[in-house]
Scaffold this active site. Structure first.
Site, mmCIF file in Angstrom:
data_model
loop_
_atom_site.group_PDB
_atom_site.id
_atom_site.type_symbol
_atom_site.label_atom_id
_atom_site.label_comp_id
_atom_site.label_asym_id
_atom_site.label_seq_id
_atom_site.Cartn_x
_atom_site.Cartn_y
_atom_site.Cartn_z
ATOM 1 N N ASN A 261 0.880 -1.170 0.000
ATOM 2 C CA ASN A 261 0.000 0.000 0.000
ATOM 3 C C ASN A 261 0.920 1.223 0.000
ATOM 4 O O ASN A 261 1.474 1.595 1.034
ATOM 5 C CB ASN A 261 -0.880 -0.050 1.259
ATOM 6 N N ARG B 68 -11.757 15.335 7.412
ATOM 7 C CA ARG B 68 -12.546 15.790 6.251
ATOM 8 C C ARG B 68 -13.962 16.156 6.662
ATOM 9 O O ARG B 68 -14.557 15.503 7.523
ATOM 10 C CB ARG B 68 -12.630 14.682 5.189
ATOM 11 N N ARG C 175 -2.556 -2.149 -3.471
ATOM 12 C CA ARG C 175 -3.774 -1.360 -3.295
ATOM 13 C C ARG C 175 -3.689 -0.179 -4.242
ATOM 14 O O ARG C 175 -2.717 0.592 -4.202
ATOM 15 C CB ARG C 175 -3.860 -0.861 -1.857
ATOM 16 N N GLU D 166 -8.409 -5.253 5.187
ATOM 17 C CA GLU D 166 -8.225 -4.905 3.774
ATOM 18 C C GLU D 166 -7.039 -5.656 3.157
ATOM 19 O O GLU D 166 -7.086 -6.050 2.003
ATOM 20 C CB GLU D 166 -8.038 -3.386 3.645
ATOM 21 N N HIS E 233 -12.789 2.763 -0.241
ATOM 22 C CA HIS E 233 -12.821 1.729 0.816
ATOM 23 C C HIS E 233 -13.495 0.452 0.320
ATOM 24 O O HIS E 233 -14.031 -0.332 1.121
ATOM 25 C CB HIS E 233 -13.608 2.199 2.067
#
Ligand code: ADP
Length: 417
Positions: A12, A254, A104, A397, A193
């Site tokens: 990743n 965010r 990823r 993940e 996601h």
């Protein structure tokens, strides 16, 4: 060309970081997990944990954690350093056991509804999507190219954050703006996601003892980034993130949903540049903008001490969550389960309790005793006999990326055999 190994290295790559996990697909066990951070600086740091204790996530330290600091110039040097660490345990990039590297990749646009074996065309498409993912895709590309340079013979697989959401119907994916403008600039809701939503929705079906095709699930992925999705019979029909990860829930830094006119106002009235507004909404908003903290543990501690700003931040966070649960209940018509996952979803019992409080008419409630149980296993937290199962389902993940990568490479082997 394909090896017969059973190990998959999951990478990743961020702009200045490289996270990795090496898994053995015979039993999905972790052989190593680690992270290189501050790549390109003098204070780069590599933390490597062989055989981490816990089977889930990267929490366990297995007792053998190794750390080195000092300049690591770029991603090539970072991956070389990772390979050197792995080699100390006999698991370097040249190991014959390594079957593939799974990457990823944040943005796969509409083309990639499944993982892809990397070739020149795949690389070109990821590159073409850089304008819609300027922060993520270039770093992901660097990771892939670096891995290719070090092991040109090894299959590299791109697993996209957006892939699971490509099943969204047009009426959920399109923004209500001029179609020609939207199409010219590929403006639509992609969602992110996806590997987590895919993994957690499948695990939730398993928890209910059903096939994913039989259940409708709302997944709430609440990490530092946060997103909700509505999944009908195993297919995503709506998700809260949009063209970028900025839309939707209130997140660590965010804003989530906001009137787009706020941005015009910030430019015209506050005199801010587009980059400044981007930075404000992505980095200095959400929980951190509201109360100065983005760690839910700290926010809860402050709430318990009577801190008003933390209380308001918590309430805004939960209110948005509740709105999405209501909206997705309407989108799905029938909801079998609501699954909480990621750092906040898995650990913050008060968030789960507050998010479903007052939603009894939708069949939602948590049992205080069950909700307070701490565990890293999937578990039900709603009262016995509840119409809708409320569950905590830890995400993974890296395992999902490794499984998708291995499945693709294994298909290739079977085809060749
Ligand atoms: P990401 O992968 O998006 O960085 P994670 O899924 O690891 O995020 O979630 C990180 C967040 O989880 C932290 O910012 C913190 O708010 C929250 N978190 C972690 N542990 C706990 C806990 N025990 N209680 C409440 N919140 C927690």
């Amino acid at each position: 060309m394909t090896s017969h190994g059973t190990h998959v290295l999951v990478l990743n790559s961020g702009s200045s970081s490289l996270k990795y996990q090496l898994l053995d697909m015979r039993d999905s066990s972790r052989l190593a997990v680690g992270l290189v951070e501050r790549i390109g600086e003098n204070t780069s740091r590599l933390v490597h944990t062989p055989r981490p204790g816990g089977a889930e996530g990267d929490g366990g330290d297995g007792g053998g954690k190794r750390e080195r600091t000092g300049p690591i110039a770029d991603h090539t040097a970072a991956l070389e350093a990772v390979s050197a660490e792995l080699a100390r345990d006999g698991l370097g990039l040249d190991s014959p056991e390594l079957a593939a590297i799974g990457h990823r990749v944040v943005h796969g646009g509409l083309k990639f509804s499944a993982p892809a074996l990397v070739d020149d065309a795949v690389l070109a498409e990821i590159e073409r999507l850089v304008p819609v993912a300027p922060l993520h895709n270039p770093a992901n590309l660097t990771g892939i190219r670096t891995a290719q340079r070090l092991r040109p013979d090894l299959p590299q697989v791109a697993v996209f954050d957006t892939a699971f959401h490509t099943t969204m119907p047009e009426h959920a994916a399109r923004y209500a703006i001029d179609v020609a403008t939207a199409d010219a600039h590929r403006i639509r809701r992609y969602g992110f996601h996806g590997t987590s939503h895919a993994y957690v929705s499948r695990k939730t079906a398993e928890l209910l003892g059903k096939d994913p095709s039989e259940v409708n699930v709302i997944v709430l992925h609440l990490g530092n980034g946060a997103s909700a999705s509505a999944i009908a019979g195993g297919r995503c029909v709506d998700t809260s993130m949009g063209l970028t990860p900025l839309e939707g829930l209130v997140m660590g830094t965010r804003s989530g949903d906001i009137d787009p006119a706020v941005t015009f106002h910030l430019k015209r009235v506050a005199g801010m540049s587009v980059d400044e507004i981007d930075e404000l909404l992505n980095k200095r908003s959400g929980l951190v903008g509201l109360c100065g903290d983005n760690d839910m543990r700290e926010i809860r501690r402050r709430v318990d001490e009577g801190d008003e700003r933390a209380r308001l931040a918590f309430d805004i966070y939960v209110h948005r969550l509740k709105k999405y649960i209501g909206a997705y209940s309407a989108v799905l018509g029938r909801v079998d389960a609501v699954a909480f996952t990621a750092g906040v979803g898995e650990n913050a019992a008060p968030v789960r309790e507050a998010a479903v409080a007052g939603l009894e008419n939708l069949g939602l409630a948590v049992d205080a005793g069950l909700n307070a149980v701490r565990s890293d296993k999937p578990r039900v937290v709603s009262p016995q006999g509840a119409r809708v199962t409320v569950a905590v389902v830890p995400t993974d993940e890296e395992l999902e990326i490794a499984q998708q990568t291995f499945a693709l490479v294994d298909e290739g082997r079977t085809a060749i055999a």
